[in-house]
Scaffold this active site. Structure first.
Site, short mmCIF file in Angstrom:
data_model
loop_
_atom_site.label_atom_id
_atom_site.label_comp_id
_atom_site.label_asym_id
_atom_site.label_seq_id
_atom_site.Cartn_x
_atom_site.Cartn_y
_atom_site.Cartn_z
N TYR A 89 -65.86 -21.34 14.78
CA TYR A 89 -65.24 -21.49 13.47
C TYR A 89 -65.93 -22.55 12.61
O TYR A 89 -65.42 -22.93 11.57
CB TYR A 89 -63.76 -21.82 13.63
CG TYR A 89 -62.96 -20.70 14.27
CD1 TYR A 89 -62.91 -19.44 13.68
CD2 TYR A 89 -62.28 -20.89 15.46
CE1 TYR A 89 -62.20 -18.40 14.27
CE2 TYR A 89 -61.56 -19.85 16.06
CZ TYR A 89 -61.53 -18.61 15.45
OH TYR A 89 -60.82 -17.59 16.03
N TYR A 465 -55.66 -14.89 11.57
CA TYR A 465 -54.85 -16.09 11.81
C TYR A 465 -55.67 -17.36 11.67
O TYR A 465 -55.12 -18.46 11.60
CB TYR A 465 -54.19 -16.03 13.19
CG TYR A 465 -54.94 -16.65 14.34
CD1 TYR A 465 -56.00 -15.98 14.95
CD2 TYR A 465 -54.61 -17.91 14.82
CE1 TYR A 465 -56.69 -16.55 16.00
CE2 TYR A 465 -55.30 -18.49 15.86
CZ TYR A 465 -56.35 -17.80 16.45
OH TYR A 465 -57.04 -18.39 17.49
N ARG A 466 -57.00 -17.23 11.56
CA ARG A 466 -57.87 -18.42 11.63
C ARG A 466 -59.27 -17.93 11.36
O ARG A 466 -59.61 -16.80 11.72
CB ARG A 466 -57.77 -18.95 13.04
CG ARG A 466 -58.43 -20.25 13.34
CD ARG A 466 -58.23 -20.51 14.82
NE ARG A 466 -58.67 -21.81 15.22
CZ ARG A 466 -58.80 -22.19 16.48
NH1 ARG A 466 -58.50 -21.36 17.45
NH2 ARG A 466 -59.20 -23.39 16.78
#
Lengths: 520, 111
Positions: A89, A465-466
């Site tokens: 991420y 969600y992310r």
């Protein structure tokens, strides 16, 4: 790259003032490997351009407050990180290079482990390895819940609403008590912690009045500096198991079988239904099975499944508790999954020497490890970005998401490397896009694929969600119901709590200075 | 410049005069930062990678005799292949020197 609207002279002055507070060692503004280590090494674009203008590393809350004073004076944007090691991420990098990373890794105290009430209180720099070793060294019979790479941060993962694999796998569910420093330097203790001499700070989540802990997750409204997290008492028995299924479209029936087991807590942990390549890639690499371009052909997939004795889907979960309870629960679980033709069942003794089973068995009982990182070996020295939409626990939902994502991967020349992680009433569908890190053409293909995934998933009603730094705005755009009412409310909060916009600009697609013109 | 000079001095120290205590500290640092990826056996991604990109003889870091402290320190800070860099806030230069001394000298104690 300088922060927006800051002259070189002002930037240099700000750095000098920060050095006076933190010491020269902990203001990292010069060219060189110390600053380069804050890049996003897996960025699906030019990695060099992800290098921030500087990084600063306070050792405590008082130093954070002093850093904030300087940041407010110069309008210096800060990007807080904890351990900075979730590279799917963005790792330790900020969204934009003209931002100063606020590295909280030096704040690495385990402040308390309470055996009686089964919780820990940690600072941002505590990794899963740190907490695990602390518990082991003191023979404390409590389990923590690690995410897959053990170098990740207990607090950072929770604040980013990550997940693990034990019955406490929904990390934010296990959070209780939070200390936050606001942009103006105010220290806030949430919930029960707001009562002086609090006796139940880490036992009751909500306190009195509005419950605000959630607004400090995946956001840029404050800097979380301490967190309480519940730990799981070691159960009297533990028995991990694997069920393999032969066909890709079995995901429909697997999920239908799983839902009542999960809702009824016969599967108490955050269990995973793991795709073929995810399961294989901790043991073998793609080149051993196929040297062509594009997705792995069916013939190679069949050889892979046969050689490794795995399925197109591989379900991992565990039994916890006294023997009698585990034995009874197993009867129901086995009977349920036997409805799927070709299901095969394995316990630990059946999978001796299998690193995939071994690392899953460790994770489901709170032992951190790095084995899943081996997935990057699938394409050589790989990188990855993750696409992770939420699915209902239904056969239709799982199959539809799987088809969308697999087909898009294949169309863009990638293997589908995915798993479904089941929560109480949802599944995190994690697609790991593994790519050759020095291949610019593959990076371009990743960017095109990711954009297609976001759009097609959103059209089908599935939100992520992310997400990775580069896609935060794109994902935010998919949460646009009622003229972006949710994000407009975020912008109002942002402008109230951080009117200068100095904290984590653009985190999760939340930007400062947008609330007024949108409302007028 | 001052930091570079200190780093070089530490590297020299680690190369030439590592005491048993230094190596013990280096061992603890290796276990903490490196072992989960670089130990021998299945399930260790760094070992798996080096076994492919080099060969099995070079797969396990602590069994190798061809590593130098300079190289270990440089790779740890800059990253290599799929290993991301380790920042100074995670492991400082002095610790890195102890770690590198252990990694580069461990093979002598296993022969």
């Amino acid at each position: 790259m300088l922060p927006p609207n800051l002259t070189q002279a002002d930037f240099d002055r700000a750095m000098d003032e920060l050095r006076a507070v933190l010491g020269r060692e902990w203001v990292i503004a010069e060219d060189g490997p110390r600053r380069a280590s804050y890049r996003d090494p897996f960025a699906p674009r030019d990695v060099d351009k992800s290098e921030p203008t500087a990084a600063v590393a306070p050792a405590n809350v008082s130093e954070i407050q002093q850093v904030l004073t300087i940041a407010r004076q110069y309008r210096l944007p800060l990007w807080p990180i904890s351990t900075g090691r979730n590279f799917g991420y963005g790792g330790p990098a900020p969204r934009h290079a003209g931002t100063v990373v606020l590295d909280l890794k030096r704040m690495n105290r385990i402040i308390e482990v309470n055996e009686k009430h089964a919780y820990a209180v940690v600072e941002p720099g505590v990794s899963y390895f740190d907490l695990y070793r602390y518990l082991q060294a003191r023979k404390i019979k409590l389990w923590m819940d690690p995410a897959a790479p053990g170098w990740g941060g207990v607090m950072g993962n929770l604040v980013d609403r990550g997940a693990g694999y034990t019955p406490y796998g929904e990390h934010f569910m296990a959070q209780c008590g939070m200390q936050v420093v606001l942009a103006d330097g105010t220290i806030v203790e949430t919930a029960m912690g707001a009562t002086p001499n609090a006796k139940a700070r880490h036992l009751y989540k909500y306190g009195h009045g509005a419950w605000v802990d959630g607004i400090f997750t995946q956001s840029n409204f404050g800097i979380v500096t301490q967190i309480g997290i519940w730990l799981m008492p070691e159960p009297p028995g533990y028995r991990p198991y694997l069920v393999t299924f032969p066909h890709e479209d079995d995901i429909h029936q697997i999920t239908e079988v799983l839902r009542p087991l999960k809702l009824g807590m016969l599967v108490p942990n955050a269990a995973t239904t793991v795709g073929l390549i995810w399961e294989a890639a901790v043991k073998v690499s793609r080149a051993q099975y196929y040297d062509g371009k594009g997705p792995l052909p069916d013939s190679a997939r069949k050889r892979l499944a046969s050689d490794l004795n795995i399925g197109n889907w591989n379900f991992y979960a565990a039994l916890y508790g006294p023997e009698a309870i585990m034995n009874n629960n197993w009867k129901v679980i086995e009977e349920s999954f036997r409805q799927v033709n070709g299901a095969k069942f394995y316990f630990e003794a059946d999978r001796g020497g299998d690193p995939a089973f071994a690392y899953r068995a460790q994770l489901m009982r709170g032992i951190p490890n790095m084995t899943e990182y081996s997935l990057l070996n699938w394409v050589g020295a790989g990188s990855h970005v993750d696409f992770s939409p939420i699915s209902p626990v239904t056969g239709d939902g799982a199959l539809k998401q799987f088809h969308i994502m697999r087909d898009l991967c294949h169309r863009h020349g990638f293997d589908y490397i995915g798993e479904f992680l089941v929560g109480w009433r949802d599944m995190h569908h994690i697609l790991m896009l593994v790519f050759e890190r020095n291949d610019e053409e593959r990076k371009r293909a990743v960017r095109e694929l990711f954009e297609a995934l976001v759009n097609e998933a959103a059209q089908a009603g599935y939100g992520e969600y992310r997400t990775h730094l580069d896609y935060m705005d794109a994902i935010a755009e998919t949460y646009h119901w009622n003229e972006r009412a949710l994000y407009r409310s975020f912008e109002m909060m942002k402008d109230a709590l951080d009117p200068q916009g100095i904290l984590a600009p653009g985190k999760s697609g939340i930007w400062a200075g947008r609330s007024h013109h949108k409302r007028s | 410049m001052r930091l570079e000079r200190i780093t070089i001095m530490l590297m020299l120290l680690a190369t030439h005069t590592s005491s048993a205590t230094d190596l013990e500290q280096g061992r603890a640092l290796y276990i903490h930062y490196c072992g989960a990826c670089h130990d021998a056996g299945a399930g260790h991604p760094g070992t798996m990678r080096l076994g492919v990109s080099r060969d099995q003889a070079h797969a396990v870091l602590t069994a190798r005799s061809d590593l130098t402290t300079d190289y270990v320190m440089q790779i740890s800070r800059a990253g290599n292949q799929m290993m991301p860099p380790f920042r100074a806030t995670e492991i400082n230069d002095a610790e890195l020197a102890e770690l590198a001394a252990y990694v580069t000298q461990h093979y002598k104690h296993t022969q």
